[in-house]
Design an enzyme around this catalytic site. Sequence first.
Site, PDB file in Angstrom:
ATOM      1  CG  HIS A  31      33.205  37.497  42.795  1.00 36.58           C
ATOM      2  ND1 HIS A  31      33.333  38.565  43.659  1.00 36.58           N
ATOM      3  CD2 HIS A  31      33.571  36.405  43.504  1.00 36.58           C
ATOM      4  CE1 HIS A  31      33.764  38.142  44.828  1.00 36.58           C
ATOM      5  NE2 HIS A  31      33.912  36.826  44.779  1.00 36.58           N
ATOM      6  CG  HIS A  34      33.272  31.699  43.618  1.00 37.71           C
ATOM      7  ND1 HIS A  34      34.633  31.720  43.831  1.00 37.71           N
ATOM      8  CD2 HIS A  34      32.757  32.669  44.414  1.00 37.71           C
ATOM      9  CE1 HIS A  34      34.921  32.651  44.740  1.00 37.71           C
ATOM     10  NE2 HIS A  34      33.797  33.242  45.110  1.00 37.71           N
TER      11      HIS A  34
HETATM   12  P1  5GP Z   1      35.220  35.823  47.418  1.00 36.49           P
HETATM   13  O1  5GP Z   1      35.976  35.334  48.622  1.00 36.49           O
HETATM   14  O2  5GP Z   1      35.112  37.315  47.436  1.00 36.49           O
HETATM   15  O3  5GP Z   1      33.912  35.136  47.184  1.00 36.49           O
HETATM   16  O4  5GP Z   1      36.069  35.386  46.157  1.00 36.49           O
HETATM   17  C1  5GP Z   1      37.205  36.056  45.730  1.00 36.49           C
HETATM   18  C2  5GP Z   1      37.950  35.097  44.849  1.00 36.49           C
HETATM   19  O5  5GP Z   1      38.956  35.816  44.194  1.00 36.49           O
HETATM   20  C3  5GP Z   1      38.648  33.960  45.616  1.00 36.49           C
HETATM   21  O6  5GP Z   1      38.177  32.706  45.154  1.00 36.49           O
HETATM   22  C4  5GP Z   1      40.119  34.180  45.320  1.00 36.49           C
HETATM   23  O7  5GP Z   1      40.809  32.983  45.136  1.00 36.49           O
HETATM   24  C5  5GP Z   1      40.086  34.993  44.055  1.00 36.49           C
HETATM   25  N1  5GP Z   1      41.230  35.883  43.878  1.00 36.49           N
HETATM   26  C6  5GP Z   1      41.851  36.616  44.839  1.00 36.49           C
HETATM   27  N2  5GP Z   1      42.826  37.349  44.283  1.00 36.49           N
HETATM   28  C7  5GP Z   1      42.826  37.081  42.965  1.00 36.49           C
HETATM   29  C8  5GP Z   1      43.615  37.555  41.872  1.00 36.49           C
HETATM   30  O8  5GP Z   1      44.520  38.386  42.012  1.00 36.49           O
HETATM   31  N3  5GP Z   1      43.319  37.053  40.641  1.00 36.49           N
HETATM   32  C9  5GP Z   1      42.315  36.148  40.452  1.00 36.49           C
HETATM   33  N4  5GP Z   1      42.109  35.710  39.195  1.00 36.49           N
HETATM   34  N5  5GP Z   1      41.559  35.681  41.453  1.00 36.49           N
HETATM   35  C10 5GP Z   1      41.813  36.150  42.706  1.00 36.49           C
END
Ligand code: 5GP
Length: 145
Positions: free
Chosen positions: A106, A108
């Site tokens: 993903h 951001h």
């Molecule tokens: P990463 O840490 O893998 O780069 O980003 C994961 C993102 O997913 C984080 O920014 C976190 O806030 C978001 N996130 C975690 N759980 C959920 C969820 O249940 N729904 C949504 N929409 N975002 C989530």
Amino acid sequence: MSLDGAYEDDNIFAKILRGEIPCHRIMEDDAVLAFMDAFPQSPGHCLVVPKSPARNLFDIAPDALSALITRVQTVGAAVRSALDPDGVVIMQFNGAPAGQTVFHLHFHIIPRYDGRNFAGHGQSSRGDDAELAEQARKIAAALRG
Ligand code: 5GP
């Protein structure tokens, strides 16, 4: 979680893509789904995820990655139109040691506003659902032009 290995389809974004858990949806097409981050680091923080089951940037075919990054640009432009931020952070993490917490690729998109705080990655609180819904509505409207 190592950079290599099999994709696991019980991750949160796989469940969102399958409609098993809700999200504040911005747009969806054949290649991606864009929705609000539930724990925004800044107002308007959203995510663009490919429909391909890829764990990280090194686990996706080039054509699917091309489609993904063009959607990131399009949704980012809509975030600019809808929310008028002073800057926009685009970020992406690969592997737990790099900060990745959900193992479905993903990007951001994080609007930044002069004079307003920006929560660190993994340090934000759950967003207000009404605010997330309103931001998703505005960004989606900007996408429609
Ligand atoms: P990463 O840490 O893998 O780069 O980003 C994961 C993102 O997913 C984080 O920014 C976190 O806030 C978001 N996130 C975690 N759980 C959920 C969820 O249940 N729904 C949504 N929409 N975002 C989530």
